[in-house]
Design an enzyme around this catalytic site. Structure first.
Site, short mmCIF file in Angstrom:
data_model
loop_
_atom_site.label_atom_id
_atom_site.label_comp_id
_atom_site.label_asym_id
_atom_site.label_seq_id
_atom_site.Cartn_x
_atom_site.Cartn_y
_atom_site.Cartn_z
N LEU A 119 3.47 -8.97 13.30
CA LEU A 119 3.44 -7.76 12.48
C LEU A 119 4.81 -7.40 11.91
CD1 LEU A 119 1.09 -5.48 14.61
CD2 LEU A 119 0.49 -7.20 12.90
N HIS A 120 4.77 -6.75 10.75
CA HIS A 120 5.98 -6.24 10.09
C HIS A 120 5.66 -4.84 9.56
CE1 HIS A 120 3.86 -7.26 6.42
NE2 HIS A 120 3.83 -8.54 6.76
N GLY A 128 4.88 -3.76 6.76
CA GLY A 128 3.70 -3.67 5.91
C GLY A 128 2.43 -3.43 6.71
N HIS A 129 2.29 -4.16 7.82
CA HIS A 129 1.13 -3.92 8.69
C HIS A 129 1.16 -2.51 9.27
CE1 HIS A 129 1.58 -8.43 9.13
NE2 HIS A 129 0.31 -8.33 8.78
N GLN A 158 -7.70 -11.35 -2.12
CA GLN A 158 -8.46 -11.13 -0.89
C GLN A 158 -9.08 -9.74 -0.88
OE1 GLN A 158 -6.98 -12.21 3.23
NE2 GLN A 158 -6.58 -10.01 3.25
N ALA A 201 4.23 -3.48 0.78
CA ALA A 201 5.51 -3.08 1.38
C ALA A 201 6.56 -4.13 1.03
CB ALA A 201 5.38 -2.95 2.89
N LEU A 226 6.91 -8.05 1.91
CA LEU A 226 6.94 -8.37 3.33
C LEU A 226 5.77 -9.28 3.68
CD1 LEU A 226 7.90 -4.95 4.99
CD2 LEU A 226 9.37 -6.78 4.13
N SER A 227 6.06 -10.29 4.49
CA SER A 227 5.06 -11.27 4.89
C SER A 227 5.49 -11.89 6.21
CB SER A 227 4.94 -12.37 3.83
OG SER A 227 4.18 -13.47 4.31
#
Length: 281
Positions: free
Chosen positions: A29-30, A32-33, A150, A173, A181-182
């Site tokens: 997780l980052h 964005g999550h 998606q 994000a 972010l990924s």
């Protein structure tokens, strides 16, 4: 916050609560999550985050085996933003037998762009998300716009199967330098990380060209803009799969780019790492 690993535990934990808001993830997780979880909290009811690296959406040559798995760290992050329940099943729990029944999205949406370069990807995504929906029975499910195609595929699945679930989209994000972010950003070397924001910058260039043409009344040559953007990336050492200007409603090529909302989407490899991004116009 509670962490459960079986479907029975999950259903027991949710039995006496209001319908949940679900945030499906593959972990690693980052921020964005975490933004998705924060958005989910606004919809009432418990927030459930799922953590599952879904083999069905990976091709044999892709990074299933090396995809980061950081469950303990992920749970700490989720607890810090108010997640109520984490569902972290094993592969044998979610797929106790070969998954021969699958959700096959329509080719005009799922076999283009990402689907053209990752055959079967959206079938794997739809199948696991449908299974998570059946396990959690959420009222709301939250997804990020970074995975734009998606998001559209899943919205269509929910609509066509008449699922009583609201799909909520959250803006991408980004790091301070613009990089989306990924979890796969962790694969980038230091020089690659310094170059990576160029993908977003290239999309901004396309966006600016479209907006300028709309303002001036000039004709928009989508193919030329796409080719120029791909050339820019190649000149900087990228290997682009696509840069595509599409209608945001259905991801089809626009008949008149000045007359309808658009999105520009891109996927490109930087070294061994494949990155995707998009900008709405």
């Amino acid at each position: 916050m509670r962490v459960v690993h079986t479907i029975n535990e999950l259903r027991q934990a949710l039995a006496a609560t209001r319908p949940a808001a679900l945030v499906p993830t593959m972990g690693s997780l980052h921020e964005g999550h975490l933004a998705l979880v924060k958005q989910a909290r606004d919809h009432g009811g418990p927030v459930v985050a799922s953590i599952f690296v879904n083999r069905l959406q990976f091709a044999p040559h892709e990074d299933f085996d090396r995809y980061p798995r950081t469950l303990e760290r992920d749970c700490d992050l989720l607890k810090g933003v108010g997640c109520n329940l984490v569902f972290a099943p094993t592969e044998s729990e979610l797929y106790p037998e070969p998954q021969t029944y699958k959700v096959q999205p329509p080719g005009e949406l799922a076999d283009v762009l990402e689907g053209a370069f990752r055959p079967g990807f959206f079938t794997g995504v739809c199948t696991v998300v449908m299974k998570l929906f059946q396990c959690v029975q959420p009222r709301v499910a939250v997804f990020g716009k970074k995975d734009y195609q998606q998001l559209m595929v899943l919205r269509g699945m929910v609509r066509q199967f008449a699922l009583p679930i609201e799909i909520v989209a959250v803006d991408t994000a980004r790091a301070d330098d613009g990089l989306a972010l990924s979890s796969r950003n962790a694969y980038l070397s230091e020089p690659e990380r310094a170059e990576a924001p160029q993908l977003a910058a290239t999309l901004h260039t396309v966006q600016a060209a479209v907006l300028a043409a709309v303002k001036s009344g000039a004709r928009i040559d989508a193919a030329a803009l796409e080719a120029q953007a791909m050339g820019t990336l190649r000149s900087r050492g990228w290997a682009p799969d696509y840069v595509a200007l599409r209608r945001s409603s259905d991801l089809q090529a626009p008949a008149d780019p000045t007359a309808e909302p658009l999105v520009v989407l891109a996927a490109a490899r930087l070294g061994k790492t494949r990155l995707i991004d998009n900008l709405e116009i």
